[in-house]
Design a protein around this motif. Structure first.
Motif, PDB file in Angstrom:
ATOM      1  N   LEU A  59       4.796   3.068 -16.956  1.00  0.00           N
ATOM      2  CA  LEU A  59       3.715   3.953 -17.403  1.00  0.00           C
ATOM      3  C   LEU A  59       4.322   5.176 -18.089  1.00  0.00           C
ATOM      4  N   PRO A  60       3.671   5.676 -19.156  1.00  0.00           N
ATOM      5  CA  PRO A  60       4.222   6.853 -19.849  1.00  0.00           C
ATOM      6  C   PRO A  60       4.191   8.096 -18.945  1.00  0.00           C
ATOM      7  N   GLU A  61       5.145   8.988 -19.177  1.00  0.00           N
ATOM      8  CA  GLU A  61       5.323  10.154 -18.295  1.00  0.00           C
ATOM      9  C   GLU A  61       4.036  11.003 -18.156  1.00  0.00           C
ATOM     10  N   PRO A  62       3.300  11.301 -19.260  1.00  0.00           N
ATOM     11  CA  PRO A  62       2.070  12.096 -19.081  1.00  0.00           C
ATOM     12  C   PRO A  62       1.081  11.429 -18.123  1.00  0.00           C
ATOM     13  N   LEU A  63       1.049  10.105 -18.138  1.00  0.00           N
ATOM     14  CA  LEU A  63       0.154   9.408 -17.204  1.00  0.00           C
ATOM     15  C   LEU A  63       0.686   9.508 -15.776  1.00  0.00           C
ATOM     16  N   VAL A  64       2.000   9.400 -15.615  1.00  0.00           N
ATOM     17  CA  VAL A  64       2.585   9.542 -14.276  1.00  0.00           C
ATOM     18  C   VAL A  64       2.199  10.919 -13.704  1.00  0.00           C
ATOM     19  N   GLY A 116       1.423  -2.793  -9.958  1.00  0.00           N
ATOM     20  CA  GLY A 116       1.659  -2.183  -8.648  1.00  0.00           C
ATOM     21  C   GLY A 116       0.461  -1.428  -8.108  1.00  0.00           C
ATOM     22  N   LEU A 117      -0.491  -1.138  -8.984  1.00  0.00           N
ATOM     23  CA  LEU A 117      -1.685  -0.393  -8.563  1.00  0.00           C
ATOM     24  C   LEU A 117      -2.616  -1.247  -7.712  1.00  0.00           C
ATOM     25  N   ARG A 118      -2.716  -2.526  -8.012  1.00  0.00           N
ATOM     26  CA  ARG A 118      -3.638  -3.478  -7.402  1.00  0.00           C
ATOM     27  C   ARG A 118      -5.086  -3.094  -7.683  1.00  0.00           C
ATOM     28  N   VAL A 139     -19.735  -9.246   1.621  1.00  0.00           N
ATOM     29  CA  VAL A 139     -18.486  -9.718   2.247  1.00  0.00           C
ATOM     30  C   VAL A 139     -17.341  -8.712   2.154  1.00  0.00           C
ATOM     31  N   ARG A 140     -17.437  -7.750   1.268  1.00  0.00           N
ATOM     32  CA  ARG A 140     -16.317  -6.814   1.120  1.00  0.00           C
ATOM     33  C   ARG A 140     -16.140  -6.001   2.409  1.00  0.00           C
ATOM     34  N   LEU A 141     -14.862  -5.700   2.716  1.00  0.00           N
ATOM     35  CA  LEU A 141     -14.621  -4.862   3.884  1.00  0.00           C
ATOM     36  C   LEU A 141     -15.076  -3.449   3.548  1.00  0.00           C
ATOM     37  N   PRO A 142     -15.625  -2.729   4.504  1.00  0.00           N
ATOM     38  CA  PRO A 142     -16.033  -1.366   4.200  1.00  0.00           C
ATOM     39  C   PRO A 142     -14.820  -0.529   3.761  1.00  0.00           C
ATOM     40  N   TYR A 143     -15.011   0.260   2.734  1.00  0.00           N
ATOM     41  CA  TYR A 143     -13.937   1.152   2.226  1.00  0.00           C
ATOM     42  C   TYR A 143     -12.695   0.363   1.804  1.00  0.00           C
ATOM     43  N   HIS A 144     -12.901  -0.799   1.165  1.00  0.00           N
ATOM     44  CA  HIS A 144     -11.765  -1.662   0.829  1.00  0.00           C
ATOM     45  C   HIS A 144     -10.839  -1.040  -0.209  1.00  0.00           C
ATOM     46  N   LEU A 145     -11.394  -0.136  -1.056  1.00  0.00           N
ATOM     47  CA  LEU A 145     -10.590   0.417  -2.151  1.00  0.00           C
ATOM     48  C   LEU A 145     -10.204   1.851  -1.779  1.00  0.00           C
ATOM     49  N   SER A 146      -8.923   2.077  -1.480  1.00  0.00           N
ATOM     50  CA  SER A 146      -8.513   3.375  -0.941  1.00  0.00           C
ATOM     51  C   SER A 146      -8.750   4.505  -1.950  1.00  0.00           C
ATOM     52  N   ALA A 147      -8.847   5.716  -1.443  1.00  0.00           N
ATOM     53  CA  ALA A 147      -9.047   6.890  -2.302  1.00  0.00           C
ATOM     54  C   ALA A 147      -7.858   7.037  -3.261  1.00  0.00           C
ATOM     55  N   VAL A 148      -6.661   6.659  -2.802  1.00  0.00           N
ATOM     56  CA  VAL A 148      -5.458   6.762  -3.630  1.00  0.00           C
ATOM     57  C   VAL A 148      -5.538   5.754  -4.787  1.00  0.00           C
ATOM     58  N   THR A 149      -5.969   4.550  -4.475  1.00  0.00           N
ATOM     59  CA  THR A 149      -6.136   3.530  -5.525  1.00  0.00           C
ATOM     60  C   THR A 149      -7.174   3.987  -6.548  1.00  0.00           C
ATOM     61  N   GLN A 150      -8.301   4.477  -6.058  1.00  0.00           N
ATOM     62  CA  GLN A 150      -9.358   4.904  -6.988  1.00  0.00           C
ATOM     63  C   GLN A 150      -8.868   6.045  -7.877  1.00  0.00           C
ATOM     64  N   ALA A 151      -8.151   6.998  -7.294  1.00  0.00           N
ATOM     65  CA  ALA A 151      -7.648   8.142  -8.067  1.00  0.00           C
ATOM     66  C   ALA A 151      -6.648   7.673  -9.127  1.00  0.00           C
ATOM     67  N   THR A 152      -5.769   6.756  -8.747  1.00  0.00           N
ATOM     68  CA  THR A 152      -4.741   6.271  -9.680  1.00  0.00           C
ATOM     69  C   THR A 152      -5.378   5.495 -10.828  1.00  0.00           C
ATOM     70  N   ALA A 153      -6.325   4.637 -10.492  1.00  0.00           N
ATOM     71  CA  ALA A 153      -6.980   3.838 -11.531  1.00  0.00           C
ATOM     72  C   ALA A 153      -7.756   4.736 -12.493  1.00  0.00           C
ATOM     73  N   LEU A 154      -8.394   5.783 -11.954  1.00  0.00           N
ATOM     74  CA  LEU A 154      -9.136   6.713 -12.821  1.00  0.00           C
ATOM     75  C   LEU A 154      -8.187   7.420 -13.784  1.00  0.00           C
ATOM     76  N   ALA A 155      -7.008   7.789 -13.284  1.00  0.00           N
ATOM     77  CA  ALA A 155      -6.020   8.435 -14.160  1.00  0.00           C
ATOM     78  C   ALA A 155      -5.598   7.466 -15.260  1.00  0.00           C
ATOM     79  N   ILE A 210      -1.461  10.922 -12.734  1.00  0.00           N
ATOM     80  CA  ILE A 210      -1.666  10.195 -11.469  1.00  0.00           C
ATOM     81  C   ILE A 210      -1.296  11.120 -10.300  1.00  0.00           C
ATOM     82  N   ALA A 211      -0.159  11.807 -10.438  1.00  0.00           N
ATOM     83  CA  ALA A 211       0.277  12.707  -9.357  1.00  0.00           C
ATOM     84  C   ALA A 211      -0.791  13.768  -9.073  1.00  0.00           C
TER      85      ALA A 211
END
Ligand SMILES: Cc1ncc(COP(=O)(O)O)c(C=O)c1O
Length: 368
Positions: free
Chosen positions: A39-44, A235-237, A254-270, A47-48
């Motif tokens: 991933l390009p540095e500005p995106l890294v 690596g994001l999944r 059928v989805r597990l409650p809260y299956h998509l972690s806050a960290v995953t959601q934040a990273t994908a949004l970035a 994400i941070a």
């Protein structure tokens, strides 16, 4: 020593092997269709920032319905397909493998069956088995395209509950024309009706367009996508689907409650804020894919037409031995078990050169 089969595991899991693309530490890894560009540095940095914000609320469960993320994914799909998609049409999960699992938990399961046209993505069959869904291996033509008449017959005879169509297909790279998808959809509706899952994990690399607009007026058609390939974020999944809102409601059963972690959601949004840069790499990879095709053909290999970020090539009397010889030269490609064929992922120009040097050497070795 106690092994799996000594445990009271479900009968259909006995004697089976897990998904296992080798993760070997070699200089050039072209075996799992990943994007070779970090991933390009500005995106890294972004994400941070986003993850830091999310970390302040990790004492709370994440947004269970991932509304902001689904809204941004819907915008991405609308922008790239020209077909208006809303948040109600989109669902996201941990990789498209989880999307597929949720679809099979919802529409497959014990007493039900799913069909795919093989060789194709092996996880369709494996996840079917994991969800207790019977797996039917449908046919393909010699050139790895779908044999429409044979596929329609297989659907009519077996009356599957779920039909998988992978386009571009993995491991062959072949795209499925929209007319074939529509004909298979009709065949599936006449037989049962059943759900048709169009797996478009590699669609951004295709010469053709996404079949997403076909969801309009077809509530039993689902298009599944991923950020693992074109977005360079394996690596994001993060995988997602687009379908009628009723399908999105159904998978929530059928989805597990809260299956998509806050960290995953934040990273994908970035990552979605940097879509333009990430998709820039796709053009480079398509050019490299085409170069691999041209060079392999020039070397005298048989090459399957590819619409993906990988190329299937052959023929080999013993593909596993050839796989090993390429590995001995520091390049890891994939033996998917397709007789006489191997698959190479398009990497950076340098990685592809290393691969081409390796197969060139093999050709020379054979001719002496
Ligand atoms: C056709 C196909 N579908 C789905 C996937 C899974 O992707 P994800 O990383 O989103 O789980 C892959 C991965 O290789 C694939 O080849």
């Amino acid at each position: 020593m106690t092994g799996i089969d000594d445990l009271p595991v479900r009968d259909e899991l006995r004697g089976k092997s897990p998904y296992g693309a080798p993760q070997l530490d070699v200089p050039v890894r072209l075996n799992t269709n990943e994007n070779p560009y970090p991933l390009p540095e500005p995106l890294v940095e972004r994400i941070a920032e986003r993850v830091r914000e999310a970390a302040r609320n990790l004492n709370r469960y994440p947004d269970r319905d991932a509304v902001e993320l689904r809204t941004r994914l819907a915008e991405y799909l609308t922008d790239t397909s020209g077909h208006e998609v809303g948040v109600a049409n989109v669902w996201a999960a941990n990789g498209s493998n989880e999307v597929i699992q949720q679809l099979l938990q919802t529409f497959g399961g014990p007493g039900r069956t799913a069909i795919g046209f093989e060789p194709s993505y092996s996880m369709h069959g494996l996840i079917s088995r994991g969800t207790g869904t019977g797996w039917i291996s449908g046919p393909r033509n010699e050139d790895f395209t779908i044999d429409l008449a044979a596929a329609e017959k297989a659907i009519a005879e077996n009356q599957p509950d779920v039909v998988f169509i992978t386009t571009p297909n993995n491991p062959t790279g072949t795209a499925v024309p929209p007319e074939t998808v529509l004909a298979l959809y009709e065949a599936a509706q006449a037989a049962k009706p059943s759900m048709v899952v169009v797996d478009e994990a590699y669609i951004e690399f295709s010469h053709g367009d996404s079949l997403l607009p076909l969801i309009e007026g077809r509530p039993n058609l689902v298009v599944s996508r991923t950020m693992s390939k074109a977005f360079g974020a394996a690596g994001l999944r993060l995988g997602y689907l687009a379908a009628h809102p009723a399908v999105v409601d159904a998978v929530q059963l059928v989805r597990l409650p809260y299956h998509l972690s806050a960290v995953t959601q934040a990273t994908a949004l970035a990552a979605l804020e940097h879509t333009a840069t990430l998709l820039g790499y796709v053009e480079q990879l398509k050019a490299e894919r085409d170069r691999l095709v041209t060079e392999l053909l020039a070397l005298g290999y048989e090459v399957t037409a590819s619409d993906a970020n990988f190329v299937q090539f052959g023929r080999f009397e013993d593909s596993h031995e050839t796989w090993r010889k390429i590995l001995d030269r520091g390049v890891l490609v994939r033996d998917n078990g397709v007789p006489g064929r191997l698959r190479v992922t398009a990497g950076t120009p340098e990685e592809n050169d290393a691969f081409l040097d390796a197969v060139r050497e093999l050709k020379k070795e054979q001719s002496t």
